[in-house]
Design a protein around this motif. Sequence first.
Motif, PDB file in Angstrom:
ATOM      1  N   LYS A   1      31.214  41.708  50.523  1.00 31.24           N
ATOM      2  CA  LYS A   1      31.572  41.160  51.829  1.00 31.24           C
ATOM      3  C   LYS A   1      31.084  39.726  52.005  1.00 31.24           C
ATOM      4  O   LYS A   1      31.546  39.026  52.905  1.00 31.24           O
ATOM      5  N   ARG A   2      30.170  39.294  51.148  1.00 29.57           N
ATOM      6  CA  ARG A   2      29.610  37.953  51.277  1.00 29.57           C
ATOM      7  C   ARG A   2      30.530  36.924  50.623  1.00 29.57           C
ATOM      8  O   ARG A   2      31.225  37.215  49.660  1.00 29.57           O
ATOM      9  N   ASP A   3      30.485  35.704  51.175  1.00 30.03           N
ATOM     10  CA  ASP A   3      31.344  34.636  50.657  1.00 30.03           C
ATOM     11  C   ASP A   3      30.636  33.757  49.636  1.00 30.03           C
ATOM     12  O   ASP A   3      31.162  33.503  48.560  1.00 30.03           O
ATOM     13  N   ALA A   4      29.461  33.278  49.962  1.00 31.08           N
ATOM     14  CA  ALA A   4      28.771  32.311  49.088  1.00 31.08           C
ATOM     15  C   ALA A   4      27.965  33.026  48.011  1.00 31.08           C
ATOM     16  O   ALA A   4      26.737  33.032  48.010  1.00 31.08           O
ATOM     17  N   THR A   5      28.663  33.690  47.099  1.00 32.45           N
ATOM     18  CA  THR A   5      28.003  34.385  45.996  1.00 32.45           C
ATOM     19  C   THR A   5      28.540  33.861  44.670  1.00 32.45           C
ATOM     20  O   THR A   5      29.613  33.245  44.611  1.00 32.45           O
ATOM     21  N   PHE A   6      27.806  34.129  43.606  1.00 36.74           N
ATOM     22  CA  PHE A   6      28.246  33.701  42.277  1.00 36.74           C
ATOM     23  C   PHE A   6      29.530  34.411  41.879  1.00 36.74           C
ATOM     24  O   PHE A   6      30.387  33.845  41.200  1.00 36.74           O
ATOM     25  N   ARG A   7      29.680  35.650  42.316  1.00 37.65           N
ATOM     26  CA  ARG A   7      30.908  36.389  42.000  1.00 37.65           C
ATOM     27  C   ARG A   7      32.115  35.712  42.625  1.00 37.65           C
ATOM     28  O   ARG A   7      33.164  35.580  41.992  1.00 37.65           O
ATOM     29  N   ARG A   8      31.983  35.281  43.873  1.00 40.33           N
ATOM     30  CA  ARG A   8      33.081  34.572  44.534  1.00 40.33           C
ATOM     31  C   ARG A   8      33.401  33.262  43.816  1.00 40.33           C
ATOM     32  O   ARG A   8      34.546  32.866  43.681  1.00 40.33           O
ATOM     33  N   PHE A   9      32.336  32.586  43.375  1.00 39.61           N
ATOM     34  CA  PHE A   9      32.524  31.327  42.660  1.00 39.61           C
ATOM     35  C   PHE A   9      33.319  31.533  41.383  1.00 39.61           C
ATOM     36  O   PHE A   9      34.239  30.773  41.069  1.00 39.61           O
ATOM     37  N   LYS A  10      33.000  32.580  40.610  1.00 41.15           N
ATOM     38  CA  LYS A  10      33.720  32.854  39.370  1.00 41.15           C
ATOM     39  C   LYS A  10      35.178  33.231  39.646  1.00 41.15           C
ATOM     40  O   LYS A  10      36.081  32.829  38.898  1.00 41.15           O
ATOM     41  N   GLU A  11      35.394  33.998  40.715  1.00 37.20           N
ATOM     42  CA  GLU A  11      36.771  34.367  41.057  1.00 37.20           C
ATOM     43  C   GLU A  11      37.588  33.141  41.442  1.00 37.20           C
ATOM     44  O   GLU A  11      38.767  33.032  41.095  1.00 37.20           O
ATOM     45  N   LYS A  12      36.960  32.203  42.143  1.00 43.46           N
ATOM     46  CA  LYS A  12      37.661  30.978  42.543  1.00 43.46           C
ATOM     47  C   LYS A  12      38.049  30.156  41.324  1.00 43.46           C
ATOM     48  O   LYS A  12      39.157  29.620  41.236  1.00 43.46           O
TER      49      LYS A  12
END
Length: 242
Positions: free
Chosen positions: A122-133
């Motif tokens: 649910k969090r936005d500023a995570t490393f996982r989100r960064f990799k997906e971007k």
Amino acid sequence: MGSRLQVEGDGSVLLRVTHSNLKSFSADVRFSLQMTIEAVKEKLWKKTGTSVNSMCVELYDDSRTKISDLSDNSRPLGFYSPQDGFRLHVIDLDPSSVTSGGWLEDTSLVEKYKISEEDYDKRDATFRRFKEKLAHQTPPARETKISNNYMEELCANIKVGDRCQVEPGEKRGVVKFVGRAETLGPGFWIGIQYDEPLGKHDGMVKGTRYFDCPPLHGAVVRPDKVKVGDYPERDPFEEDEI
């Protein structure tokens, strides 16, 4: 004796500090001999975490022999005649102190914060989100390939023998070459013989001779850097005239 004289001369002493609850703690700390024992304890509190009121301090010499308890808070440290290399041992008398139980040394005793996969997603500023971007980004566009006719139209009014001026620097000379120069890249190029030794070669570039000129008078540039016209050679003495 020499150590004692040094201590009295500079008014300070370097002592090793240990702690009853912190088995792995050991630090060399410099103290002024004019400090009161209360001030010494305040400094030790900042180093060890043991409060002044819960602290008992013992002084040992360099042979591990106990010299005295620093119990009189009003006396200066120098009263106890410490020397470089002596040791201050801090004893924490508070059973509920932050230093007790090994909490400051054994990280396994500290409860680790854990987050569920659901909450993490649910969090936005995570490393996982960064990799997906990064995975969904469009690859950068390739640079436009330069054609063999690049800047050909700018050569229409430039011919060998024309007087010219080259930018930047307003360098003057004569056109010696107009055409393609494969060793420099696709497109059209202009070879210049400068009036002065402002160039880089004698008309030979990367093993290919495009024209002849005196050493350090030659240059090969793109047509957009060249202006042809009435550009006479400069008088070398004109800058000295008033």
